[in-house]
Design a protein around this motif. Structure first.
Motif, mmCIF file in Angstrom:
data_model
loop_
_atom_site.group_PDB
_atom_site.id
_atom_site.type_symbol
_atom_site.label_atom_id
_atom_site.label_comp_id
_atom_site.label_asym_id
_atom_site.label_seq_id
_atom_site.Cartn_x
_atom_site.Cartn_y
_atom_site.Cartn_z
ATOM 1 N N LEU A 80 3.515 -1.132 4.097
ATOM 2 C CA LEU A 80 2.468 -0.296 4.339
ATOM 3 C C LEU A 80 3.210 1.079 4.285
ATOM 4 O O LEU A 80 3.975 1.347 5.226
ATOM 5 C CB LEU A 80 1.514 -0.554 5.698
ATOM 6 C CG LEU A 80 0.694 -1.659 5.638
ATOM 7 C CD1 LEU A 80 0.023 -1.597 7.007
ATOM 8 C CD2 LEU A 80 -0.466 -1.792 4.682
ATOM 9 N N ASP A 81 2.832 2.024 3.448
ATOM 10 C CA ASP A 81 3.518 3.496 3.605
ATOM 11 C C ASP A 81 2.469 4.013 4.686
ATOM 12 O O ASP A 81 1.215 3.764 4.983
ATOM 13 C CB ASP A 81 3.203 4.071 2.302
ATOM 14 C CG ASP A 81 3.176 5.453 2.260
ATOM 15 O OD1 ASP A 81 4.419 5.942 3.056
ATOM 16 O OD2 ASP A 81 2.596 6.233 1.637
ATOM 17 N N ILE A 82 3.170 4.879 5.354
ATOM 18 C CA ILE A 82 2.399 5.601 6.647
ATOM 19 C C ILE A 82 1.281 6.855 5.943
ATOM 20 O O ILE A 82 0.295 6.633 6.542
ATOM 21 C CB ILE A 82 3.289 5.791 7.617
ATOM 22 C CG1 ILE A 82 3.837 4.562 8.213
ATOM 23 C CG2 ILE A 82 2.591 6.680 8.718
ATOM 24 C CD1 ILE A 82 4.441 4.657 9.555
ATOM 25 N N GLY A 83 1.969 7.376 5.198
ATOM 26 C CA GLY A 83 1.249 8.370 4.588
ATOM 27 C C GLY A 83 0.448 8.123 3.650
ATOM 28 O O GLY A 83 0.822 8.274 2.362
ATOM 29 N N LEU A 84 -0.720 7.708 3.867
ATOM 30 C CA LEU A 84 -1.486 6.916 2.885
ATOM 31 C C LEU A 84 -2.714 7.956 2.696
ATOM 32 O O LEU A 84 -3.489 8.187 4.033
ATOM 33 C CB LEU A 84 -1.985 5.619 3.010
ATOM 34 C CG LEU A 84 -1.021 4.388 2.716
ATOM 35 C CD1 LEU A 84 -1.507 3.122 3.107
ATOM 36 C CD2 LEU A 84 -0.930 4.329 1.269
ATOM 37 N N THR A 95 13.008 3.443 6.026
ATOM 38 C CA THR A 95 13.014 4.873 5.903
ATOM 39 C C THR A 95 13.078 5.362 4.575
ATOM 40 O O THR A 95 14.100 4.797 3.835
ATOM 41 C CB THR A 95 13.874 5.527 6.908
ATOM 42 O OG1 THR A 95 14.049 5.078 8.049
ATOM 43 C CG2 THR A 95 13.434 7.043 7.034
ATOM 44 N N LYS A 96 12.214 6.175 3.912
ATOM 45 C CA LYS A 96 12.502 6.757 2.694
ATOM 46 C C LYS A 96 13.645 7.646 2.627
ATOM 47 O O LYS A 96 13.411 8.364 3.591
ATOM 48 C CB LYS A 96 10.938 7.109 2.145
ATOM 49 C CG LYS A 96 10.068 6.229 1.968
ATOM 50 C CD LYS A 96 8.819 6.699 1.397
ATOM 51 C CE LYS A 96 7.618 6.079 1.781
ATOM 52 N NZ LYS A 96 6.381 6.666 0.870
ATOM 53 N N PRO A 97 14.270 7.838 1.638
ATOM 54 C CA PRO A 97 14.635 6.775 0.509
ATOM 55 C C PRO A 97 15.239 5.603 0.826
ATOM 56 O O PRO A 97 16.105 6.079 1.793
ATOM 57 C CB PRO A 97 15.215 7.788 -0.527
ATOM 58 C CG PRO A 97 16.112 8.707 0.271
ATOM 59 C CD PRO A 97 15.107 9.037 1.412
ATOM 60 N N ALA A 148 0.641 -1.259 0.186
ATOM 61 C CA ALA A 148 -0.117 0.186 0.035
ATOM 62 C C ALA A 148 1.152 1.282 -0.137
ATOM 63 O O ALA A 148 1.548 1.357 0.801
ATOM 64 C CB ALA A 148 -0.974 0.236 1.169
ATOM 65 N N GLU A 149 1.183 1.779 -1.165
ATOM 66 C CA GLU A 149 1.606 2.967 -1.496
ATOM 67 C C GLU A 149 1.199 4.053 -2.311
ATOM 68 O O GLU A 149 0.641 3.737 -3.305
ATOM 69 C CB GLU A 149 3.129 2.663 -1.693
ATOM 70 C CG GLU A 149 3.991 3.610 -2.326
ATOM 71 C CD GLU A 149 4.481 4.603 -1.253
ATOM 72 O OE1 GLU A 149 3.943 5.881 -1.410
ATOM 73 O OE2 GLU A 149 5.264 4.297 -0.327
ATOM 74 N N ASP A 150 1.165 5.332 -2.152
ATOM 75 C CA ASP A 150 0.327 5.962 -3.020
ATOM 76 C C ASP A 150 1.119 6.732 -4.106
ATOM 77 O O ASP A 150 0.630 7.156 -5.201
ATOM 78 C CB ASP A 150 -0.556 6.888 -2.292
ATOM 79 C CG ASP A 150 0.488 8.212 -1.093
ATOM 80 O OD1 ASP A 150 1.199 7.446 -0.556
ATOM 81 O OD2 ASP A 150 0.199 9.166 -1.234
ATOM 82 N N ASP A 151 2.405 6.766 -3.899
ATOM 83 C CA ASP A 151 3.512 7.081 -4.652
ATOM 84 C C ASP A 151 3.781 6.155 -5.699
ATOM 85 O O ASP A 151 4.549 4.979 -5.430
ATOM 86 C CB ASP A 151 4.832 7.609 -3.931
ATOM 87 C CG ASP A 151 5.820 8.431 -4.791
ATOM 88 O OD1 ASP A 151 5.741 8.233 -6.017
ATOM 89 O OD2 ASP A 151 6.534 9.091 -4.280
HETATM 90 CA CA CA Z 1 2.841 8.490 0.790
#
Ligand code: CA
Length: 231
Positions: A61-65, A111-113, A17-20
């Protein structure tokens, strides 16, 4: 094309789950190249719905979704599926604190990136953690971690090869496991020798299972194809 892994464990299922899309798409391709069965969504609500209904082994899971943040997705899914493994993708240290505060032992974060190799290593580690540790069929039970086997409560004295053979057959009880797959899984992917070795080990294994080689009822020979453990 996912790599072929005929009789390893069943192919692990991963939900991303990642919006980017710039992160999600390469990630999907990389995990598919590793041989995983991958689903991907870009929205938290959808992630929670799919992960609750379906049987993924690991959630990335991306956190900022949008819809629902990754932490909340995790909480909701865990109510239904407490054992699912979760790997969080975090963008900032504030998110990291939130992950640390989660009551979810064993979960991990990247952690991204991040480097793809690093993420793949974490994925493998999480999947190992939730891998099946036991196989059973009929009156036979195997502890795959301790490499011990029992039949009707009596422990079997097996050589390493016999254990691997039995584990493979029991994991696919009721199905034919082909000779060439047994050779590559239990012996070596580049086995050039005779498969007489296999017949020899199979006859020893049958004897230990109390099976009659002339009329086996536990491990059936499927002529010209392979063997089947009768559940
Ligand atoms: Ca995001």
């Amino acid at each position: 094309m996912p790599a072929e892994r005929p009789y390893d464990q069943p192919v692990a299922r991963v939900l991303i789950a990642e919006d980017d899309e710039g992160i999600r798409d390469p990630l999907v391709r990389a995990l598919e190249r590793e041989g995983y069965d991958v689903d991907a969504v870009g929205d938290g609500l959808e992630a929670a719905r799919i992960a609750t209904e379906d049987q993924h082994d690991l959630l990335v899971l991306d956190i900022g979704l949008p819809g629902l943040d990754g932490l909340e997705v995790c909480r909701r899914v865990r109510e239904e599926r407490p054992d699912v493994a979760v790997l969080f993708l975090t963008a900032q240290s504030g998110e990291l604190d939130a992950v640390a505060g989660l009551d979810a032992g064993g979960d991990d974060y990247v952690t991204k990136p991040f480097r793809l190799a690093e993420l793949l290593a974490r994925v493998r580690a999480q999947l190992r953690r939730v891998a099946p540790t036991e196989a059973r069929a009929a009156d036979v039970r195997l502890d795959l971690g301790a490499r011990r086997a029992w039949q009707a409560g009596r422990e079997l004295e097996l050589t390493p090869k016999e254990f691997d053979l039995l584990a493979l057959l029991v994991a696919h009880a009721g199905e034919v496991v082909r000779r060439e797959d047994i050779m590559s899984q239990v012996w070596d992917a580049n086995w050039f020798g005779s498969t007489k070795t296999l017949d020899m080990h199979m006859s020893w294994l049958r004897r230990k299972l109390g099976d009659d080689a002339a009329a086996p009822r536990r491990i059936a020979t499927v002529r010209g194809v392979g063997f089947r453990f009768e559940p």
